[in-house]
Design a protein around this motif. Structure first.
Motif, PDB file in Angstrom:
ATOM      1  N   ARG A   1      62.577  36.373 -40.236  1.00 55.76           N
ATOM      2  CA  ARG A   1      63.673  36.974 -40.980  1.00 55.76           C
ATOM      3  C   ARG A   1      63.433  38.378 -40.975  1.00 55.76           C
ATOM      4  NH1 ARG A   1      62.455  35.504 -47.537  1.00 55.76           N
ATOM      5  NH2 ARG A   1      60.294  35.109 -47.189  1.00 55.76           N
ATOM      6  N   PRO A   2      64.269  39.301 -41.547  1.00 55.12           N
ATOM      7  CA  PRO A   2      64.077  40.704 -41.736  1.00 55.12           C
ATOM      8  C   PRO A   2      63.089  41.061 -42.278  1.00 55.12           C
ATOM      9  CG  PRO A   2      66.388  39.982 -41.614  1.00 55.12           C
ATOM     10  CD  PRO A   2      65.811  38.795 -41.768  1.00 55.12           C
ATOM     11  N   PRO A   3      61.868  41.743 -41.805  1.00 51.27           N
ATOM     12  CA  PRO A   3      60.699  42.179 -42.422  1.00 51.27           C
ATOM     13  C   PRO A   3      60.615  43.154 -43.674  1.00 51.27           C
ATOM     14  CG  PRO A   3      60.667  43.420 -40.268  1.00 51.27           C
ATOM     15  CD  PRO A   3      62.034  42.511 -40.582  1.00 51.27           C
ATOM     16  N   TRP A   4      61.519  42.597 -44.742  1.00 51.34           N
ATOM     17  CA  TRP A   4      61.427  43.625 -45.947  1.00 51.34           C
ATOM     18  C   TRP A   4      61.643  42.724 -47.081  1.00 51.34           C
ATOM     19  CZ3 TRP A   4      65.652  43.760 -49.075  1.00 51.34           C
ATOM     20  CH2 TRP A   4      66.960  43.195 -48.822  1.00 51.34           C
ATOM     21  N   ARG A   5      60.907  43.340 -48.319  1.00 49.49           N
ATOM     22  CA  ARG A   5      61.209  42.607 -49.568  1.00 49.49           C
ATOM     23  C   ARG A   5      61.362  43.502 -50.544  1.00 49.49           C
ATOM     24  NH1 ARG A   5      61.078  39.712 -45.842  1.00 49.49           N
ATOM     25  NH2 ARG A   5      59.833  37.872 -45.487  1.00 49.49           N
ATOM     26  N   LEU A   6      62.172  43.144 -51.754  1.00 50.50           N
ATOM     27  CA  LEU A   6      62.046  43.905 -53.187  1.00 50.50           C
ATOM     28  C   LEU A   6      61.671  43.198 -54.150  1.00 50.50           C
ATOM     29  CD1 LEU A   6      63.067  46.600 -54.325  1.00 50.50           C
ATOM     30  CD2 LEU A   6      65.478  45.331 -54.506  1.00 50.50           C
ATOM     31  N   HIS A   7      60.435  43.644 -54.827  1.00 49.67           N
ATOM     32  CA  HIS A   7      59.901  42.904 -55.799  1.00 49.67           C
ATOM     33  C   HIS A   7      60.289  43.277 -57.124  1.00 49.67           C
ATOM     34  CE1 HIS A   7      57.443  40.559 -53.013  1.00 49.67           C
ATOM     35  NE2 HIS A   7      57.340  41.744 -52.340  1.00 49.67           N
ATOM     36  N   LEU A   8      60.826  42.833 -58.054  1.00 46.72           N
ATOM     37  CA  LEU A   8      61.031  43.130 -59.402  1.00 46.72           C
ATOM     38  C   LEU A   8      59.723  42.638 -60.186  1.00 46.72           C
ATOM     39  CD1 LEU A   8      62.897  44.029 -62.018  1.00 46.72           C
ATOM     40  CD2 LEU A   8      63.735  41.464 -61.787  1.00 46.72           C
ATOM     41  N   VAL A   9      59.128  43.720 -61.013  1.00 51.58           N
ATOM     42  CA  VAL A   9      57.935  43.446 -61.548  1.00 51.58           C
ATOM     43  C   VAL A   9      57.645  43.969 -62.923  1.00 51.58           C
ATOM     44  CG1 VAL A   9      55.286  43.637 -61.169  1.00 51.58           C
ATOM     45  CG2 VAL A   9      56.925  43.964 -59.372  1.00 51.58           C
ATOM     46  N   PRO A  10      57.218  43.181 -63.856  1.00 47.59           N
ATOM     47  CA  PRO A  10      57.204  43.799 -65.263  1.00 47.59           C
ATOM     48  C   PRO A  10      56.271  44.749 -65.350  1.00 47.59           C
ATOM     49  CG  PRO A  10      56.147  41.607 -65.364  1.00 47.59           C
ATOM     50  CD  PRO A  10      56.763  41.823 -63.991  1.00 47.59           C
ATOM     51  N   SER A  11      56.499  45.610 -66.524  1.00 49.92           N
ATOM     52  CA  SER A  11      55.552  46.916 -66.521  1.00 49.92           C
ATOM     53  C   SER A  11      55.893  47.463 -67.984  1.00 49.92           C
ATOM     54  CB  SER A  11      56.278  48.113 -65.770  1.00 49.92           C
ATOM     55  OG  SER A  11      55.312  49.352 -65.612  1.00 49.92           O
ATOM     56  N   PRO A  12      54.723  48.038 -68.435  1.00 51.65           N
ATOM     57  CA  PRO A  12      54.759  48.347 -70.000  1.00 51.65           C
ATOM     58  C   PRO A  12      55.699  49.385 -70.432  1.00 51.65           C
ATOM     59  CG  PRO A  12      52.554  48.410 -68.854  1.00 51.65           C
ATOM     60  CD  PRO A  12      53.515  48.061 -67.987  1.00 51.65           C
ATOM     61  N   GLY A  13      56.584  49.140 -71.219  1.00 57.49           N
ATOM     62  CA  GLY A  13      57.963  49.956 -71.413  1.00 57.49           C
ATOM     63  C   GLY A  13      59.129  49.799 -70.666  1.00 57.49           C
ATOM     64  N   GLY A  14      59.248  48.893 -69.547  1.00 62.46           N
ATOM     65  CA  GLY A  14      60.191  48.765 -68.652  1.00 62.46           C
ATOM     66  C   GLY A  14      59.793  47.688 -67.571  1.00 62.46           C
ATOM     67  N   PHE A  15      59.925  48.371 -66.401  1.00 61.53           N
ATOM     68  CA  PHE A  15      59.636  47.346 -65.202  1.00 61.53           C
ATOM     69  C   PHE A  15      59.551  48.186 -64.003  1.00 61.53           C
ATOM     70  CE2 PHE A  15      64.085  48.326 -65.217  1.00 61.53           C
ATOM     71  CZ  PHE A  15      64.591  48.582 -63.736  1.00 61.53           C
ATOM     72  N   ALA A  16      59.079  47.804 -63.092  1.00 59.99           N
ATOM     73  CA  ALA A  16      58.992  48.475 -61.688  1.00 59.99           C
ATOM     74  C   ALA A  16      59.678  47.590 -60.558  1.00 59.99           C
ATOM     75  CB  ALA A  16      57.697  48.655 -61.160  1.00 59.99           C
ATOM     76  N   LEU A  17      60.135  48.494 -59.381  1.00 58.10           N
ATOM     77  CA  LEU A  17      60.722  47.734 -58.276  1.00 58.10           C
ATOM     78  C   LEU A  17      59.870  48.291 -57.066  1.00 58.10           C
ATOM     79  CD1 LEU A  17      64.564  48.468 -58.470  1.00 58.10           C
ATOM     80  CD2 LEU A  17      63.249  46.477 -58.976  1.00 58.10           C
ATOM     81  N   LEU A  18      59.121  47.455 -56.457  1.00 53.76           N
ATOM     82  CA  LEU A  18      58.291  47.516 -55.293  1.00 53.76           C
ATOM     83  C   LEU A  18      59.055  46.960 -54.027  1.00 53.76           C
ATOM     84  CD1 LEU A  18      55.620  48.176 -53.894  1.00 53.76           C
ATOM     85  CD2 LEU A  18      54.712  46.031 -54.507  1.00 53.76           C
ATOM     86  N   LEU A  19      59.592  48.132 -53.226  1.00 57.83           N
ATOM     87  CA  LEU A  19      60.048  47.714 -51.833  1.00 57.83           C
ATOM     88  C   LEU A  19      59.016  47.625 -50.858  1.00 57.83           C
ATOM     89  CD1 LEU A  19      62.564  47.047 -50.104  1.00 57.83           C
ATOM     90  CD2 LEU A  19      62.980  49.842 -50.066  1.00 57.83           C
ATOM     91  N   VAL A  20      58.854  46.641 -50.256  1.00 57.69           N
ATOM     92  CA  VAL A  20      57.724  46.673 -49.012  1.00 57.69           C
ATOM     93  C   VAL A  20      58.565  46.388 -47.846  1.00 57.69           C
ATOM     94  CG1 VAL A  20      55.725  46.215 -50.271  1.00 57.69           C
ATOM     95  CG2 VAL A  20      57.226  44.431 -49.569  1.00 57.69           C
ATOM     96  N   ALA A  21      58.140  46.700 -46.405  1.00 57.10           N
ATOM     97  CA  ALA A  21      58.801  46.580 -45.207  1.00 57.10           C
ATOM     98  C   ALA A  21      57.826  46.987 -44.176  1.00 57.10           C
ATOM     99  CB  ALA A  21      60.052  47.768 -45.015  1.00 57.10           C
ATOM    100  N   HIS A  22      57.889  46.397 -42.891  1.00 60.08           N
ATOM    101  CA  HIS A  22      57.406  46.386 -41.818  1.00 60.08           C
ATOM    102  C   HIS A  22      57.669  47.883 -41.389  1.00 60.08           C
ATOM    103  CE1 HIS A  22      55.375  46.416 -38.053  1.00 60.08           C
ATOM    104  NE2 HIS A  22      55.107  45.148 -38.237  1.00 60.08           N
ATOM    105  N   HIS A  23      56.572  48.846 -41.183  1.00 62.26           N
ATOM    106  CA  HIS A  23      56.990  50.092 -40.761  1.00 62.26           C
ATOM    107  C   HIS A  23      57.824  50.218 -39.610  1.00 62.26           C
ATOM    108  CE1 HIS A  23      56.675  54.383 -40.851  1.00 62.26           C
ATOM    109  NE2 HIS A  23      55.521  54.607 -41.378  1.00 62.26           N
ATOM    110  N   ALA A  24      57.902  49.281 -38.615  1.00 60.22           N
ATOM    111  CA  ALA A  24      58.550  49.287 -37.442  1.00 60.22           C
ATOM    112  C   ALA A  24      59.839  49.314 -37.826  1.00 60.22           C
ATOM    113  CB  ALA A  24      58.500  48.135 -36.556  1.00 60.22           C
ATOM    114  N   LEU A  25      60.352  48.637 -38.890  1.00 60.89           N
ATOM    115  CA  LEU A  25      61.840  48.626 -39.495  1.00 60.89           C
ATOM    116  C   LEU A  25      62.426  49.989 -40.241  1.00 60.89           C
ATOM    117  CD1 LEU A  25      64.026  46.572 -39.639  1.00 60.89           C
ATOM    118  CD2 LEU A  25      63.250  46.170 -42.088  1.00 60.89           C
ATOM    119  N   LEU A  26      61.277  50.494 -41.173  1.00 58.24           N
ATOM    120  CA  LEU A  26      61.664  51.371 -42.182  1.00 58.24           C
ATOM    121  C   LEU A  26      60.796  52.306 -42.243  1.00 58.24           C
ATOM    122  CD1 LEU A  26      63.403  49.283 -44.985  1.00 58.24           C
ATOM    123  CD2 LEU A  26      64.661  50.475 -43.208  1.00 58.24           C
TER     124      LEU A  26
END
Length: 432
Positions: free
Chosen positions: A133-158
């Motif tokens: 499948r397309p090699p990227w993921r977006l992770h929704l992660v809890p963080s103190p005072g809010g949250f974080a988004l972690l976008l990971v991808a194969h470097h060949a794609l992005l």
């Protein structure tokens, strides 16, 4: 061949339309894709964004991803591994449609991964993205005072600019102004980019004490610097305002020197490999790999201002954007096949004898951004590591914050926090 240090990194400047069904990868995409299996090297790259405020529900985030990113056909590409012939050129295939449910992940999922954004980023940078499948993921992660988004991808794609563009367009905020100095330039004659490519391969860079094999685990450390301190450092030169990238490179030279890693020997010198975005003004939102690597010498002077003057002078003389475009055109013109010369150049470019350390700078080119009721406070680029280079450094600019990040393998984790902190200290030392 290494994505950061090919003799002339880059790729063809095509629109973000993706191949219609099945098409060869561009040369830079293919080099990055083949790098995935090089020992413990993992070509997963990322962008981590911290938000202050209420987190969106997974359902709302997936719907926003569908509406904001659904038109990017680049996000539908899946790599087709060559079968039977190890030297066959890899290809991209386009999925008819992609489902955000398969790409947007809310934690804990899976439960064995850490839920702290920083620890999660270090874990995922060492994990290849699964095939099929397309090699990227977006992770929704809890963080103190809010949250974080972690976008990971194969470097060949992005590339790093693509990751920043996607996170920016996911948010609500101002449209970035057109970039200055990015108007199209006439294509140079091939003799000129060839000469520049050969120049970039010489002289040798200094192998630093940490160079060597890269293990499979990652360590990540951050240092936040107020944008006002970076702006003050840019005013340190009597001759005029230095670029933000020059400040970063001069501060990196100072940090390596303070660590005792740079030393005071004359030649061969320490060189930074600097990815330069080659998108023109109307291509600012183009996804893919659109950059070339230019090497910049890291001066060993004890005086911070003299280091900044040397770096700023070199980058201005070299005319980095034009040089990078010439290299990108040269690489894009290469035949879609592997040969002995390509492999030999790849082995040389991967080695510490070509460049001493990766130094990559990314900016959002936008003001305050928000996701629903949450404000984006800072973000950072997370590069992949290449063979022989267990340390990579980035500086990411957004609004009022600068984040300096060091990524190392686990065996060199002691370098991560110290190097990031020293770069922050050297930026502050440049303020008048």
């Amino acid at each position: 061949m290494n994505h950061r240090t090919p003799p002339a990194g880059g790729c063809a400047l095509t629109r973000d339309s993706g191949p219609a069904a099945d098409a060869p990868m561009t040369p830079l995409d293919a080099w990055l894709y083949r790098h995935q299996s090089s020992g413990a090297v993992c070509m997963t790259a990322g962008m981590l964004a911290w938000f202050e405020g209420p987190a969106p529900s997974p359902a709302r985030l997936r719907e926003r991803v569908r509406s904001r990113w659904g038109s990017h056909e680049r996000l539908r590409l899946t790599a087709l591994a060559p079968t039977g012939e190890p030297r066959a050129w890899p290809r991209w295939a386009t999925e008819p449609a992609w489902d955000p449910l398969r790409h947007v992940v809310a934690f804990p999922d899976p439960p064995d991964l850490p839920t702290a954004p920083e620890a999660l980023a270090a874990q995922l940078l060492g994990r290849p993205l699964g095939p099929g499948r397309p090699p990227w993921r977006l992770h929704l992660v809890p963080s103190p005072g809010g949250f974080a988004l972690l976008l990971v991808a194969h470097h060949a794609l992005l590339d790093g600019t693509s990751l920043a563009t996607l996170l920016r367009t996911l948010c609500d905020g101002p449209v970035p102004p057109p970039r200055r100095g990015t108007d199209p330039v006439p294509p140079p004659r091939m003799r000129l980019p060839l000469a520049r490519a050969l120049t970039d391969l010489l002289p040798r860079a200094r192998p630093l004490p940490f160079h060597g094999p890269v293990d499979a685990r990652r360590a990540v450390a951050y240092c936040r610097v107020p944008m006002s301190e970076l702006s003050g450092a840019r005013e340190a030169l009597p001759s005029g305002r230095a670029s933000a990238n020059a400040v970063f490179l001069a501060a990196t030279a100072g940090a390596l020197r303070a660590s005792g890693l740079l030393g005071r020997r004359p030649l061969p010198g320490a060189w930074a490999m600097v990815p330069v975005d080659v998108r023109t003004g109307d291509e600012a939102a183009l996804l893919g790999n659109h950059y070339a690597t230019v090497r910049v010498p890291l001066p060993g002077s004890a005086d911070p201002v003299r280091r900044l003057a040397a770096v700023d002078g070199f980058t201005r003389r070299a005319v980095l954007k034009q040089r990078a475009r010439a290299q990108a055109l040269l690489v894009a013109s290469r035949p879609r096949r592997y040969g002995a010369l390509t492999e030999a150049l790849g082995r040389y470019a991967d080695s510490p004898y070509y460049s001493s350390v990766l130094c990559s700078s990314v900016a959002t080119h936008a003001g305050p951004l928000a996701l629903g009721g949450a404000r984006l406070t800072a973000l950072t680029a997370l590069p992949s590591l290449s063979p022989g280079h267990p340390l990579a450094l980035t500086m990411t600019l957004h609004d009022a914050h600068v984040v300096v990040t060091a990524v190392t393998d686990h065996g060199h984790r002691h370098l991560a926090a110290r190097t990031a902190a020293l770069i922050g200290r050297e930026i502050r030392a440049l303020r008048p």
